[in-house]
Design an enzyme around this catalytic site. Structure first.
Site, PDB file in Angstrom:
ATOM      1  N   ASP A   1    -104.164  42.311 -22.631  1.00  9.67           N
ATOM      2  CA  ASP A   1    -103.296  43.347 -23.183  1.00  9.67           C
ATOM      3  C   ASP A   1    -104.059  44.453 -23.888  1.00  9.67           C
ATOM      4  O   ASP A   1    -103.508  45.530 -24.132  1.00  9.67           O
ATOM      5  CB  ASP A   1    -102.292  42.726 -24.167  1.00  9.67           C
ATOM      6  CG  ASP A   1    -101.155  42.013 -23.460  1.00  9.67           C
ATOM      7  OD1 ASP A   1    -101.038  42.151 -22.228  1.00  9.67           O
ATOM      8  OD2 ASP A   1    -100.383  41.308 -24.142  1.00  9.67           O
TER       9      ASP A   1
ATOM     10  N   ARG B   1     -95.962  28.493 -24.107  1.00  6.41           N
ATOM     11  CA  ARG B   1     -97.151  29.258 -24.481  1.00  6.41           C
ATOM     12  C   ARG B   1     -98.051  28.482 -25.441  1.00  6.41           C
ATOM     13  O   ARG B   1     -99.282  28.501 -25.309  1.00  6.41           O
ATOM     14  CB  ARG B   1     -96.726  30.591 -25.111  1.00  6.41           C
ATOM     15  CG  ARG B   1     -97.879  31.540 -25.414  1.00  6.41           C
ATOM     16  CD  ARG B   1     -97.363  32.833 -26.010  1.00  6.41           C
ATOM     17  NE  ARG B   1     -96.580  33.590 -25.060  1.00  6.41           N
ATOM     18  CZ  ARG B   1     -97.086  34.513 -24.243  1.00  6.41           C
ATOM     19  NH1 ARG B   1     -98.376  34.785 -24.270  1.00  6.41           N
ATOM     20  NH2 ARG B   1     -96.302  35.172 -23.403  1.00  6.41           N
TER      21      ARG B   1
ATOM     22  N   TYR C   1     -85.200  29.345 -17.838  1.00  9.44           N
ATOM     23  CA  TYR C   1     -85.845  28.296 -17.039  1.00  9.44           C
ATOM     24  C   TYR C   1     -86.288  27.164 -17.967  1.00  9.44           C
ATOM     25  O   TYR C   1     -86.416  27.342 -19.180  1.00  9.44           O
ATOM     26  CB  TYR C   1     -87.042  28.851 -16.261  1.00  9.44           C
ATOM     27  CG  TYR C   1     -88.038  29.637 -17.064  1.00  9.44           C
ATOM     28  CD1 TYR C   1     -89.072  29.019 -17.760  1.00  9.44           C
ATOM     29  CD2 TYR C   1     -87.965  31.030 -17.119  1.00  9.44           C
ATOM     30  CE1 TYR C   1     -89.991  29.751 -18.487  1.00  9.44           C
ATOM     31  CE2 TYR C   1     -88.884  31.777 -17.836  1.00  9.44           C
ATOM     32  CZ  TYR C   1     -89.898  31.128 -18.519  1.00  9.44           C
ATOM     33  OH  TYR C   1     -90.801  31.852 -19.242  1.00  9.44           O
TER      34      TYR C   1
END
Length: 396
Positions: A294, A110, A216
């Site tokens: 969001d 991120r 992952y």
């Protein structure tokens, strides 16, 4: 202005320098708008965590001219999604070749994605003002359509204010009540651990009664991302930044097999947050104000689409503003293009949660079904989400 893009004239203020806000900033700036991003943090930083960026999100990064910068830091998903039971035994392996653009499915840290978007926004001429505490936003009126942002004892006016300020959006309050969220009965931890690079980049999903864990690789396989979800009866805080003792994470997953135990034993820092279900807002815009990401459609993490939805919003909002000289009509078109798709994604993510936590006969039946599906029609589960991953808002 980038060739081939319709022009946007005037000033735009964007609240929030996250994924959606920075993407929107570059998208409208490339079309000629004068853009200022207001961010309350003193620096653009991001707590370490990984995200999955599906082809629908990567398509927006390509259209923004940031595809190569993204790939320089991202890791291709590789060959498959692997489902495992609590002991680590493989139940099924679903190849990513079922997607139209499997090479566009990336694992990204991120913080790296934020950095790529920040650099892209600044390169497009965007001004980013840090340390701006936003205390309120007011929509415009028929007499004076300018929106107002209250920050630091002063007021900033603009023909358009875009609220990309997240789950606890100040901007959203200007448009009225969004409805009350409810606790889903689940909490999630996230963490990253160092790892030796491996030629295999796959998503692994471990399922057990009342809990599951997804892992992952990131940054070329030098890090491994972990998201672990547990069912609980109560929770009081919905926060992305709350730290937890890694021992609590290990205790919650102590009944899982050696593969999970070895992974969690390496966790030194963990964050925890409660998972809440939010309704998709009915109202996305007002006079001089629009919402995205969001701030208008928070989603649960069970489809890995939060970042992609924000990127899609950014592109569609910019395209609608450029395609219509009447701002009110442009914002109405933006909501029309985005509302139903976002609601479908949010609902699909909600449905995914229960399937990972089955126990007893239900788990036995579901796991047997996964084995059969993996053997007879391994591409079917991935293709069932073609409506999601193959969609490209930049070619609408």
């Amino acid at each position: 202005m980038q060739n081939g893009l319709n022009r946007i004239d005037g000033r735009i203020v964007i609240i929030g320098a996250g994924i959606g806000g920075l993407a929107a900033a570059r998208a409208v700036a490339l079309r000629g708008a004068k853009v200022t991003v207001l961010e309350q943090a003193p620096a653009i930083t991001e707590v370490g965590a990984g995200i999955q960026l599906g082809p629908n999100g990567t398509a927006v990064m390509r259209a923004l001219g940031l595809d190569q910068a993204l790939r320089d830091t991202g890791t291709p998903i590789g060959r498959a999604l692997v489902l495992r039971n609590r002991h680590g035994a493989r139940l099924a392996r679903f190849p990513m070749s079922g997607l139209k653009r499997p090479d566009d499915y990336l694992f990204v840290h991120r913080a790296d994605l934020i950095q790529v978007l920040e650099q892209g926004a600044r390169a497009a001429g965007v001004t980013i003002d840090l340390g701006q505490r936003i205390t309120g936003v007011r929509t415009g009126t028929q007499a004076n359509p300018m929106a107002v942002v209250e920050t630091g004892g002063k007021e900033i006016t603009a023909p358009l204010v875009i609220g990309a300020d997240g789950l606890h959006s100040v901007t959203a309050r200007a448009l009225g009540d969004r409805g009350q969220p409810f606790f889903t009965g689940q909490v999630a931890w996230r963490a990253t651990v160092p790892e030796n690079p491996s030629p295999t980049a796959e998503v692994e999903l471990y399922m057990a009664p009342g809990r599951h864990l997804v892992t992952y690789p990131l940054r070329g396989g030098t890090l491994r991302n972990i998201v672990a979800v547990e069912e609980r009866s109560t929770w009081t805080e919905e926060s992305w930044s709350r730290q937890d003792d890694p021992a609590n994470l290990r205790a919650a997953f102590a009944q899982m097999g050696d593969r999970v135990q070895h992974l969690l034993a390496r966790v030194e820092t963990a964050h925890i947050w409660g998972l809440f279900r939010h309704p998709v807002a009915d109202r996305w815009h007002g006079t001089g104000v629009a919402l995205m990401g969001d701030a208008v459609h928070p989603t649960l993490p069970f489809l890995a689409q939060g970042a992609c939805m924000a990127l899609e919003d950014a592109w569609v909002l910019a395209a609608c503003l450029a395609g219509n000289s009447d701002q009110n009509l442009a914002l109405a078109r933006y909501q029309l293009r985005r509302h139903d798709r976002c609601r479908r994604i949010v609902d699909a993510a909600t449905r995914n949660a229960w399937a990972y936590h089955l126990s007893g006969p239900l788990a036995l039946g579901a796991h047997t079904g996964m084995r059969v599906l993996g053997a007879l029609a391994p591409q079917k589960p991935i293709r069932s989400f073609a409506w999601l991953y193959d969609h490209d808002v930049t070619n609408a």
